[in-house]
Design an enzyme around this catalytic site. Structure first.
Site, PDB file in Angstrom:
ATOM      1  CE1 TYR A 122      -3.909   1.810   0.632  1.00 40.20           C
ATOM      2  CE2 TYR A 122      -2.492   3.629   1.575  1.00 40.20           C
ATOM      3  CZ  TYR A 122      -3.707   3.224   0.753  1.00 40.20           C
ATOM      4  OH  TYR A 122      -4.586   4.301   0.839  1.00 40.20           O
ATOM      5  CD  GLN A 186     -11.433   2.747  -0.845  1.00 39.22           C
ATOM      6  OE1 GLN A 186     -11.723   2.683   0.441  1.00 39.22           O
ATOM      7  NE2 GLN A 186     -11.468   3.777  -1.318  1.00 39.22           N
ATOM      8  CG  ASN A 209      -5.936   7.071   5.930  1.00 37.47           C
ATOM      9  OD1 ASN A 209      -6.236   5.989   6.096  1.00 37.47           O
ATOM     10  ND2 ASN A 209      -6.620   8.002   5.081  1.00 37.47           N
ATOM     11  CB  SER A 232       7.650   9.864  12.351  1.00 43.36           C
ATOM     12  OG  SER A 232       8.930   9.814  12.375  1.00 43.36           O
ATOM     13  CD  GLU A 322       9.686   5.664  13.003  1.00 45.01           C
ATOM     14  OE1 GLU A 322       9.440   5.590  12.138  1.00 45.01           O
ATOM     15  OE2 GLU A 322       9.205   6.766  13.513  1.00 45.01           O
ATOM     16  CG  HIS A 323      13.862   7.411  13.086  1.00 41.09           C
ATOM     17  ND1 HIS A 323      12.579   7.888  12.947  1.00 41.09           N
ATOM     18  CD2 HIS A 323      14.203   6.895  12.004  1.00 41.09           C
ATOM     19  CE1 HIS A 323      11.978   7.499  11.854  1.00 41.09           C
ATOM     20  NE2 HIS A 323      12.944   6.947  11.118  1.00 41.09           N
ATOM     21  CG  ASP A 356      13.634   8.909   6.717  1.00 43.03           C
ATOM     22  OD1 ASP A 356      13.395   7.757   7.072  1.00 43.03           O
ATOM     23  OD2 ASP A 356      13.125   9.892   7.100  1.00 43.03           O
ATOM     24  CD  GLU A 410       1.379 -32.418  26.506  1.00 41.22           C
ATOM     25  OE1 GLU A 410       0.797 -32.609  25.365  1.00 41.22           O
ATOM     26  OE2 GLU A 410       2.334 -31.465  26.589  1.00 41.22           O
TER      27      GLU A 410
END
Length: 428
Positions: A122, A186, A209, A232, A322-323, A356, A410
């Site tokens: 995506y 969708q 999003n 971020s 994250e960074h 990046d 068991e």
């Protein structure tokens, strides 16, 4: 920027589960596409993107891809191609092989690695159209050997069916041959369940999003997903040897992403903290996305003061950013004590944008403290592993009683009998 004591600070963000209304909307969209296929896909594209399409228009044509090359600059092509080569080279070093271990009694145990067959990527549109993310999703999958990689990205809104040419060119340069002009929840549903036009995939990767994130959560189980990414984050760990202008610039490089981004300096130097806060204000004055960056800094930015470097490192490990940039006098000497970080940038010239865009490691990183237990996107994300078990007659005779003991402990008698019947027949 607010100033706090490092020992009192722990970056904790609420995981984004969406509002009840958002979740209900996503549920309806996903179910609509699952049951009605292309018809629902086209209806939602017209409703949300204000673009009316026929099913035959969903797939991007080769002519459109070639035309996109006429709308990008030569220097962009040079940069994207070299970045792609760097990313490919880095990820090729992550490749692992299948293996088999043969024992003297004839037992053969091993692990078989196979690439996923089909992966969906995506790619957001609009203000969050990032060609670099195309490379970071597609190239590891290619290196892993995934034979089918499909990209979905929303059409331009307001009646235009076009797609950002930089996205198309980046995808073409990465080797994607199947692309569709569809976005939002969708698109995630179409990738997960398939339609007459878009075949279903095994895994979905890529940012989006809140509706895309919730749709990925909703379809997980029918397909695999990479993660539910949060805003971020950047943490700069610095002492009094750091350049305040460099630190401020790097904090703003993440703050400009969105108002929810987090930019934090952890330092043993109050003087540096004051200088960085002043530099942030100075640099904001000329930043094109100053409104976004300022909102981020005011809501989620901070200078954390630590009494010692050990205390500063403990704060970093609690945040699991994250960074993480390390700008101290001897950065290599403390790397072994950094336990939690998605990516670590060492020294004053390893600015976060180096990773990046260009260096080669993946920039899709764990957020929201999940670096405590997860990793950047890598080749392993696109392979599956099967265990290989071959037991010889001698091995079964030697170990069968122990296997039956464990099964009966068991309460699984049929398990035990599956071994017992072999021992009775083969033991004579």
């Amino acid at each position: 920027m607010r100033t706090l004591r490092a020992k009192d600070f722990g970056l904790t963000r609420e995981v984004e589960y969406g509002t009840p209304e958002q979740n209900e909307a996503v549920s309806q969209i996903v179910e609509g596409v699952r049951t009605k296929g292309d018809a629902a896909l086209l209806d939602y594209t017209e409703k949300f993107d204000r673009v009316k399409l026929e099913a035959a228009q969903l797939r991007v044509t080769e002519a459109e891809i070639q035309e996109a090359y006429n709308h990008v600059e030569a220097d962009f092509l040079v940069a994207i191609r070299e970045a792609a080569a760097n990313i490919r080279s880095f990820h090729e070093k992550q490749m692992r092989q299948s293996w088999v271990d043969v024992q003297p009694d004839g037992t053969m145990l091993g692990q078989i690695l196979r690439p996923l067959k089909r992966v969906g990527v995506y790619v957001p549109g609009g203000k969050a159209a990032y060609p670099s993310s195309v490379l970071m999703n597609v190239i590891p999958a290619q290196v892993a050997g995934v034979p089918e990689i499909v990209m979905v990205t929303p059409p331009a809104t307001g009646g235009k069916a076009g797609i950002d040419p930089y996205i198309l060119v980046a995808a073409a340069e990465a080797g994607v041959q199947e692309m569709y002009r569809v976005g939002g929840a969708q698109a995630i549903a179409a990738l997960a369940y398939g339609t007459a036009t878009i075949a279903p995939v095994d895994k979905i990767t890529g940012p989006g999003n809140i509706f895309v994130a919730l749709a990925k959560r909703a379809v997980f189980g029918a397909v695999d997903i990479d993660s539910i990414a949060g805003p971020s984050e950047i943490v700069v760990l610095a002492d009094d040897t750091a350049d305040a202008a460099y630190v401020a610039a790097d904090l703003l490089s993440q703050a400009e992403h969105d108002e929810m981004a987090s930019a934090i300096l952890v330092t043993t130097s109050a003087k540096l903290g004051e200088a960085v806060a002043a530099e942030v204000e100075k640099q904001l004055a000329t930043l094109p996305k100053a409104d976004i960056a300022r909102a981020s800094i005011e809501a989620n930015g901070a200078v954390l003061l630590a009494d010692t470097l050990n205390e500063a490192i403990e704060a970093v490990n609690r945040m699991a950013p994250e960074h993480l940039e390390v700008m101290v006098n001897e950065p290599m000497s403390i790397l072994g004590r950094i336990e939690n970080a998605g990516a670590i940038f060492v020294g004053p010239y390893s600015s976060e944008p180096v990773g990046d865009y260009f260096a080669g490691p993946n920039h899709i990183l764990p957020t929201n403290g999940t670096a405590r237990f997860s990793s950047p996107v890598n080749v392993d994300d696109f392979v599956k592993k099967s265990s290989l078990i071959y037991y010889s007659k001698d091995a079964l005779l030697a170990n069968g009683e122990k296997i039956m003991t464990l099964a009966r402990h068991e309460g699984l008698e049929a398990h035990a009998r599956a071994i017992e019947i072999r021992l009775e027949r083969e033991g004579n």
